[in-house]
Design a protein around this motif. Structure first.
Motif, PDB file in Angstrom:
ATOM      1  N   ILE A 168       9.285  -1.269   9.209  1.00 17.79           N
ATOM      2  CA  ILE A 168       8.968   0.077   9.678  1.00 17.79           C
ATOM      3  C   ILE A 168       8.953   1.090   8.536  1.00 17.79           C
ATOM      4  CG2 ILE A 168      11.332   0.821  10.181  1.00 17.79           C
ATOM      5  CD1 ILE A 168       8.258   1.399  12.417  1.00 17.79           C
ATOM      6  N   GLY A 169       9.707   0.828   7.473  1.00 17.27           N
ATOM      7  CA  GLY A 169       9.725   1.723   6.326  1.00 17.27           C
ATOM      8  C   GLY A 169       8.389   1.769   5.601  1.00 17.27           C
ATOM      9  N   ASP A 170       7.576   0.719   5.745  1.00 22.58           N
ATOM     10  CA  ASP A 170       6.223   0.697   5.203  1.00 22.58           C
ATOM     11  C   ASP A 170       5.193   1.033   6.274  1.00 22.58           C
ATOM     12  OD1 ASP A 170       7.023  -0.103   2.591  1.00 22.58           O
ATOM     13  OD2 ASP A 170       7.191  -2.171   3.273  1.00 22.58           O
ATOM     14  N   GLY A 171       5.401   0.522   7.489  1.00 19.49           N
ATOM     15  CA  GLY A 171       4.419   0.666   8.555  1.00 19.49           C
ATOM     16  C   GLY A 171       4.288   2.079   9.094  1.00 19.49           C
ATOM     17  N   LEU A 172       5.434   2.765   9.328  1.00 23.21           N
ATOM     18  CA  LEU A 172       5.365   4.108   9.913  1.00 23.21           C
ATOM     19  C   LEU A 172       4.717   5.120   8.969  1.00 23.21           C
ATOM     20  CD1 LEU A 172       5.951   6.034  12.210  1.00 23.21           C
ATOM     21  CD2 LEU A 172       8.281   6.341  11.307  1.00 23.21           C
ATOM     22  N   PRO A 173       5.116   5.197   7.696  1.00 25.68           N
ATOM     23  CA  PRO A 173       4.412   6.118   6.791  1.00 25.68           C
ATOM     24  C   PRO A 173       2.919   5.805   6.680  1.00 25.68           C
ATOM     25  CG  PRO A 173       6.486   5.434   5.815  1.00 25.68           C
ATOM     26  CD  PRO A 173       6.270   4.575   7.021  1.00 25.68           C
ATOM     27  N   ALA A 174       2.581   4.518   6.714  1.00 23.77           N
ATOM     28  CA  ALA A 174       1.170   4.138   6.662  1.00 23.77           C
ATOM     29  C   ALA A 174       0.433   4.659   7.894  1.00 23.77           C
ATOM     30  CB  ALA A 174       1.026   2.621   6.557  1.00 23.77           C
ATOM     31  N   PHE A 175       1.055   4.509   9.058  1.00 30.11           N
ATOM     32  CA  PHE A 175       0.429   4.993  10.296  1.00 30.11           C
ATOM     33  C   PHE A 175       0.280   6.512  10.282  1.00 30.11           C
ATOM     34  CE2 PHE A 175       0.841   6.501  14.723  1.00 30.11           C
ATOM     35  CZ  PHE A 175      -0.306   5.920  15.251  1.00 30.11           C
ATOM     36  N   ILE A 176       1.306   7.201   9.790  1.00 29.33           N
ATOM     37  CA  ILE A 176       1.231   8.665   9.699  1.00 29.33           C
ATOM     38  C   ILE A 176       0.081   9.078   8.778  1.00 29.33           C
ATOM     39  CG2 ILE A 176       2.440  10.713   8.839  1.00 29.33           C
ATOM     40  CD1 ILE A 176       5.047   9.449   9.811  1.00 29.33           C
ATOM     41  N   THR A 177      -0.092   8.356   7.673  1.00 32.08           N
ATOM     42  CA  THR A 177      -1.203   8.643   6.760  1.00 32.08           C
ATOM     43  C   THR A 177      -2.546   8.453   7.457  1.00 32.08           C
ATOM     44  OG1 THR A 177       0.124   7.906   4.872  1.00 32.08           O
ATOM     45  CG2 THR A 177      -2.254   8.027   4.549  1.00 32.08           C
ATOM     46  N   ILE A 178      -2.663   7.350   8.196  1.00 33.25           N
ATOM     47  CA  ILE A 178      -3.921   7.028   8.871  1.00 33.25           C
ATOM     48  C   ILE A 178      -4.314   8.118   9.860  1.00 33.25           C
ATOM     49  CG2 ILE A 178      -5.006   5.445  10.519  1.00 33.25           C
ATOM     50  CD1 ILE A 178      -3.493   3.167   9.169  1.00 33.25           C
TER      51      ILE A 178
END
Length: 572
Positions: A450-460
């Protein structure tokens, strides 16, 4: 073998083919799948996809008033009732059309010939609006004059050039986590598609809404108000349906791998839209439509720059100038960096080991110098265009693509009436198609942690919803820092006893930053100037396994490496 294959082979074996590393050129590192004919077609596709910038940028910057002025006590703050001011704006618009074509031509040719990348440069959308409506203000009603704002843009370009020259801009780019770079490409894909669905640069399927911000539109232009909200007759607009047809035609041709599918689709819709007495015409019988049609009928024309060339005013005493300068800096560096890395990922020439790409140093130098030169032409900051993805989707892999795009901008200097008359519903389908293609790498994001996935989703989601690549990256980087810094702090304070269950599955962000060391970001010519060997992309300061095998005093810790080297030698 046909004449096209013969031409491709001859160019590949020539000095040109070797310089641009075409497939079959014998270069040390060839660009797989690169063919001269494909590069030509890709460059033309990129140009057609971004040709709207010729007229759009001129229209937006003209709203700033440029160098035009009037007696504001007599005619009001916006000089709306001054005939001389209105005539001056008409000349200013033609100046800015020429300036946009000229600087875009120069920047694209430099990017292609020096950096060997299929990435096109032109005055950036968003930055030009900020320049015109926030910094200078509508018809010069802002706190910074047009000439002073151009000086701020020039200083920004110089600062960028220095940062790129010493490698700091490349180092900053490597600080962006790999998951966020991949997410940026996906976010840009949605952003492109969102633009392609709107009216200003797309098919008009999505319009504004007072209740839900956006909604299904597709109404004829006469039923949209100034806020782009449809008032009835939804899905009855001919241009929208023509754009949808273009989207389906391009998609079908791509399915059968028709060469030049995107370009064919754009040209088909544009040609259908040019005749006047139709419901899908780009030149309706209105004052604006008549003016556009009269300009279109000129076909060939050239207008020299008269009022915007070298119009600097070097007064930096105002705090508003510094605010504008800092805003240009951080928005442009994030926008351009995000776009370049996304195009590199999309084109397949990103080094997954270092999260850098070949030619990045020269690309940043070209970008920064183009910003400074563009300000001398009277333009807002240049940036890498996400429409470059259209050319990459057509097979563009080398700088020849950018050079062809630049040549087309040069031709547009004389054929501006044609290239400025591609309707948005002709280029919108191409943006939607490219957006779908840019989503394919989203599966490479580390969604398990989640530490990689959530920031990535927020960026998207923030790139299209915030309508800015820079703001999307800011949101993603901020959330990444907060989440992972908190986890790292707790992990250290507890001496490893408190950690997420899948902590070991996180991306090795520090490894991407430190591989190769700071030296890998310094331009090669600077390394040679100080008698040092340049560090190539993918190299590291760490000893390679082959080097370890050659050592006579390998320690016991290197036995596994030695065994693997022996196995490799055995296979060879």
């Amino acid at each position: 073998m046909g004449w096209v294959d013969t031409l491709n082979n001859r160019v590949a074996r020539s000095v040109v083919g070797h310089w641009f590393r075409l497939e079959g050129s014998g270069a040390k590192v060839e660009r797989a799948g690169s063919r001269f004919s494909i590069e030509m077609r890709a460059g033309l596709t990129t140009f057609v996809a971004m040709a709207y910038i010729i007229s759009t940028n001129a229209l937006i910057l003209t709203d700033s008033g440029g160098t035009c002025d009037c007696d504001r006590e007599l005619y009001g703050a916006t000089c709306a009732n001054d005939p001389a001011y209105t005539k001056c704006l008409q000349g200013l618009k033609l100046d800015l059309i020429t300036a946009t074509c000229a600087i875009s031509c120069l920047a694209c040719v430099l990017m292609g010939s020096l950096a060997n990348l299929p990435i096109a440069l032109a005055p950036g959308m968003g930055l030009n609006a900020y320049f015109a409506y926030t910094v200078v203000g509508y018809h010069g009603t802002g706190k910074v004059s047009y000439r002073n704002a151009l000086a701020a843009v020039c200083i920004e370009g110089v600062i960028f050039f220095i940062l790129s020259l010493i490698g700091l801009r490349q180092w900053f780019a490597r600080l962006i986590p790999a998951s966020l770079k991949t997410a940026t490409a996906a976010g840009i894909g949605i952003y492109l598609s969102f633009i392609g669905l709107q009216s200003a640069a797309g098919i008009g399927l999505i319009t504004g809404s007072q209740a839900t911000l956006v909604e299904l539109g597709g109404c004829p232009p006469q039923y949209r108000d100034a806020s782009n909200v449809c008032h009835g007759h939804k899905m009855e607009g001919g241009p929208t349906w023509l754009g949808i047809l273009g989207l389906m035609v391009i998609g079908t041709m791509l399915l059968y791998r028709v060469k030049g599918a995107i370009l064919i689709g754009i040209a088909m819709v544009a040609i259908i839209s040019w005749p006047r007495p139709t419901s899908v015409t780009y030149f309706p019988y209105t004052p604006a439509g008549t003016d556009a049609f009269n300009f279109f009928k000129k076909v060939v024309t050239f207008h020299p720059i008269e009022s915007t060339l070298n119009q600097f005013h070097w007064d930096l005493s105002s705090g508003e100038v510094w605010i504008a300068l800092i805003t240009f800096l951080y928005v442009d560096i994030l926008d351009c960096t995000g776009t370049m890395f996304s195009m590199a990922k999309f084109g397949g020439y990103m080094d997954e080991r270092t999260q850098d790409f070949e030619g990045s140093s020269m690309a940043f130098l070209v970008d920064s110098s183009s910003i400074a030169i563009g300000s001398a032409f009277g333009c807002s900051p240049l940036t890498a265009f996400i429409e470059s993805g259209a050319g990459i989707a057509e097979g563009g892999r080398t700088g020849i693509t950018s050079i062809v795009t630049g040549i087309m901008f040069f031709i547009a200097l004389f054929f501006a009436p044609i290239f400025a008359s591609f309707p948005p519903w002709a280029t919108g389908p191409a943006l939607i198609i490219v957006g779908s293609m840019m989503m394919q790498n989203v599966v490479q994001i580390n969604w398990k942690y989640i530490g990689d996935g959530l920031p990535a989703f927020i960026t998207i989601i923030m790139i299209p919803f915030g309508y800015s690549i820079g703001y999307g990256l800011i949101a993603g980087i901020g959330s990444f820092i907060f989440i992972n810094s908190s986890v790292n702090l707790i992990h250290r304070l507890s001496r490893g006893r408190i950690a997420p269950p899948n902590y070991a599955e996180r991306d090795d962000w520090l490894g991407f930053v430190t591989r190769g060391g700071f030296k890998s970001n310094i331009p090669p010519w600077i390394m040679r100037l100080f008698g040092k060997q340049p560090v190539a992309i993918g190299e590291s300061d760490e000893p390679r396994s082959s080097d370890l095998c050659a050592s006579n005093d390998a320690s016991s810790e290197l036995k596994e490496v030695a065994v693997s080297c022996g196995q490799h030698d055995h296979q060879v």
